[in-house]
Design a protein around this motif. Structure first.
Motif, PDB file in Angstrom:
ATOM      1  N   SER A  10     -27.488 -17.703-120.971  1.00 23.33           N
ATOM      2  CA  SER A  10     -28.427 -17.624-119.842  1.00 23.33           C
ATOM      3  C   SER A  10     -27.720 -17.840-118.512  1.00 23.33           C
ATOM      4  O   SER A  10     -27.998 -17.154-117.530  1.00 23.33           O
ATOM      5  CB  SER A  10     -29.543 -18.662-120.003  1.00 23.33           C
ATOM      6  OG  SER A  10     -30.348 -18.339-121.106  1.00 23.33           O
ATOM      7  N   ASP A  11     -26.807 -18.802-118.482  1.00 27.38           N
ATOM      8  CA  ASP A  11     -26.045 -19.070-117.255  1.00 27.38           C
ATOM      9  C   ASP A  11     -25.195 -17.867-116.853  1.00 27.38           C
ATOM     10  O   ASP A  11     -25.137 -17.508-115.673  1.00 27.38           O
ATOM     11  CB  ASP A  11     -25.139 -20.297-117.427  1.00 27.38           C
ATOM     12  CG  ASP A  11     -25.918 -21.596-117.520  1.00 27.38           C
ATOM     13  OD1 ASP A  11     -27.107 -21.626-117.131  1.00 27.38           O
ATOM     14  OD2 ASP A  11     -25.320 -22.586-117.987  1.00 27.38           O
ATOM     15  N   ARG A  13     -25.682 -14.702-117.685  1.00 28.75           N
ATOM     16  CA  ARG A  13     -26.569 -13.611-117.252  1.00 28.75           C
ATOM     17  C   ARG A  13     -27.114 -13.872-115.855  1.00 28.75           C
ATOM     18  O   ARG A  13     -27.200 -12.959-115.038  1.00 28.75           O
ATOM     19  CB  ARG A  13     -27.686 -13.419-118.260  1.00 28.75           C
ATOM     20  CG  ARG A  13     -27.135 -12.902-119.600  1.00 28.75           C
ATOM     21  CD  ARG A  13     -28.201 -12.507-120.511  1.00 28.75           C
ATOM     22  NE  ARG A  13     -28.909 -11.394-119.855  1.00 28.75           N
ATOM     23  CZ  ARG A  13     -29.877 -10.724-120.418  1.00 28.75           C
ATOM     24  NH1 ARG A  13     -30.269 -11.013-121.617  1.00 28.75           N
ATOM     25  NH2 ARG A  13     -30.477  -9.749-119.779  1.00 28.75           N
ATOM     26  N   ARG A  14     -27.471 -15.102-115.549  1.00 28.91           N
ATOM     27  CA  ARG A  14     -27.962 -15.465-114.219  1.00 28.91           C
ATOM     28  C   ARG A  14     -26.869 -15.226-113.176  1.00 28.91           C
ATOM     29  O   ARG A  14     -27.121 -14.646-112.118  1.00 28.91           O
ATOM     30  CB  ARG A  14     -28.435 -16.929-114.203  1.00 28.91           C
ATOM     31  CG  ARG A  14     -29.071 -17.369-112.905  1.00 28.91           C
ATOM     32  CD  ARG A  14     -29.642 -18.804-112.915  1.00 28.91           C
ATOM     33  NE  ARG A  14     -29.171 -19.702-113.949  1.00 28.91           N
ATOM     34  CZ  ARG A  14     -29.791 -19.925-115.135  1.00 28.91           C
ATOM     35  NH1 ARG A  14     -30.910 -19.304-115.425  1.00 28.91           N
ATOM     36  NH2 ARG A  14     -29.286 -20.762-116.004  1.00 28.91           N
ATOM     37  N   PHE A  15     -25.638 -15.642-113.491  1.00 27.18           N
ATOM     38  CA  PHE A  15     -24.525 -15.410-112.569  1.00 27.18           C
ATOM     39  C   PHE A  15     -24.293 -13.909-112.386  1.00 27.18           C
ATOM     40  O   PHE A  15     -24.076 -13.451-111.262  1.00 27.18           O
ATOM     41  CB  PHE A  15     -23.236 -16.081-113.061  1.00 27.18           C
ATOM     42  CG  PHE A  15     -22.080 -15.775-112.151  1.00 27.18           C
ATOM     43  CD1 PHE A  15     -21.923 -16.474-110.963  1.00 27.18           C
ATOM     44  CD2 PHE A  15     -21.176 -14.770-112.458  1.00 27.18           C
ATOM     45  CE1 PHE A  15     -20.874 -16.177-110.098  1.00 27.18           C
ATOM     46  CE2 PHE A  15     -20.136 -14.466-111.596  1.00 27.18           C
ATOM     47  CZ  PHE A  15     -19.977 -15.173-110.420  1.00 27.18           C
ATOM     48  N   ASN A  16     -24.330 -13.133-113.474  1.00 26.23           N
ATOM     49  CA  ASN A  16     -24.137 -11.687-113.359  1.00 26.23           C
ATOM     50  C   ASN A  16     -25.174 -11.062-112.431  1.00 26.23           C
ATOM     51  O   ASN A  16     -24.837 -10.209-111.597  1.00 26.23           O
ATOM     52  CB  ASN A  16     -24.205 -11.014-114.728  1.00 26.23           C
ATOM     53  CG  ASN A  16     -22.968 -11.255-115.554  1.00 26.23           C
ATOM     54  OD1 ASN A  16     -21.932 -11.666-115.046  1.00 26.23           O
ATOM     55  ND2 ASN A  16     -23.083 -11.013-116.849  1.00 26.23           N
ATOM     56  N   ARG A  17     -26.434 -11.459-112.569  1.00 23.48           N
ATOM     57  CA  ARG A  17     -27.481 -10.924-111.686  1.00 23.48           C
ATOM     58  C   ARG A  17     -27.218 -11.330-110.246  1.00 23.48           C
ATOM     59  O   ARG A  17     -27.331 -10.516-109.329  1.00 23.48           O
ATOM     60  CB  ARG A  17     -28.862 -11.403-112.145  1.00 23.48           C
ATOM     61  CG  ARG A  17     -29.355 -10.733-113.417  1.00 23.48           C
ATOM     62  CD  ARG A  17     -30.818 -11.068-113.710  1.00 23.48           C
ATOM     63  NE  ARG A  17     -31.090 -12.491-113.811  1.00 23.48           N
ATOM     64  CZ  ARG A  17     -30.969 -13.208-114.931  1.00 23.48           C
ATOM     65  NH1 ARG A  17     -30.568 -12.632-116.048  1.00 23.48           N
ATOM     66  NH2 ARG A  17     -31.248 -14.488-114.933  1.00 23.48           N
ATOM     67  N   PHE A  18     -26.855 -12.588-110.032  1.00 30.66           N
ATOM     68  CA  PHE A  18     -26.551 -13.081-108.690  1.00 30.66           C
ATOM     69  C   PHE A  18     -25.400 -12.283-108.068  1.00 30.66           C
ATOM     70  O   PHE A  18     -25.501 -11.777-106.955  1.00 30.66           O
ATOM     71  CB  PHE A  18     -26.196 -14.574-108.746  1.00 30.66           C
ATOM     72  CG  PHE A  18     -25.417 -15.065-107.552  1.00 30.66           C
ATOM     73  CD1 PHE A  18     -26.063 -15.288-106.340  1.00 30.66           C
ATOM     74  CD2 PHE A  18     -24.052 -15.288-107.643  1.00 30.66           C
ATOM     75  CE1 PHE A  18     -25.338 -15.729-105.232  1.00 30.66           C
ATOM     76  CE2 PHE A  18     -23.332 -15.726-106.545  1.00 30.66           C
ATOM     77  CZ  PHE A  18     -23.977 -15.954-105.338  1.00 30.66           C
TER      78      PHE A  18
END
Length: 178
Positions: A10-11, A13-18
């Protein structure tokens, strides 16, 4: 998968989106140029492999390349593998570059059965513009960081790359390029 690994996924994926949002990777073209991210990477890889053999017209691979009119040889095969592209997609990009005068295949002066794949002068200029723009964008992105923060970010990027199995040696030598 353990709870900790789920959190890690999850971390990431969140960083990738950011990050993709931050640098505009979801834009249709890279840094307001005429090239997609994939095309820009192919330009970079062509430069990195400048003059590498493009196709060996002998053997089974050469027969297949001639049958299907593909100029996919050792340099292009490496790009397909490293960039995880379909060979036909890379072929379309290379043909587009050739038609635009960005890349060319020439006979190898040392072996008439080989052709060399490389950027033309126009291709080198296009790549230089992309690199300059990308460098300016990243410089603007990090302009607000203090020197110690910039060093922390650099160290963190190197650590992430190392932990995920990347080769920082190539990144360090091509840092000004992509």
């Amino acid at each position: 998968m353990s709870v900790e690994r789920n959190a890690l996924v999850s971390d990431i994926r969140r960083f990738n989106r950011f990050y993709t949002s931050l640098i505009g990777l979801l834009d249709e073209t890279l840094t307001h140029s005429a090239y997609t991210l994939t095309e820009a990477r192919v330009l970079f890889e062509l430069d990195r492999r400048s003059g590498a053999p493009a196709a060996d017209t002998g053997g089974t691979a050469g027969i297949l390349a001639r049958m299907f009119h593909l100029d996919i040889g050792s340099a292009a095969t490496e790009m397909v593998r490293e960039l995880r592209l379909e060979p036909t997609y890379l072929t379309r990009i290379l043909r587009k570059f050739a038609a635009a005068g960005l890349a060319e295949m020439r006979a190898d002066p040392n072996d008439r059965h080989r052709r060399r794949l490389s950027l033309t002068a126009r291709g080198n200029q296009a790549l230089a513009r992309l690199q300059m723009t990308a460098n300016q964008d990243l410089a603007r992105l990090t302009a607000g960081l203090a020197d110690d923060e910039a060093q922390q970010l650099s160290d963190a990027l190197k650590r992430v790359t190392r932990l995920l199995g990347g080769d920082m040696g190539e990144t360090a030598t091509s840092g000004n390029r992509q």
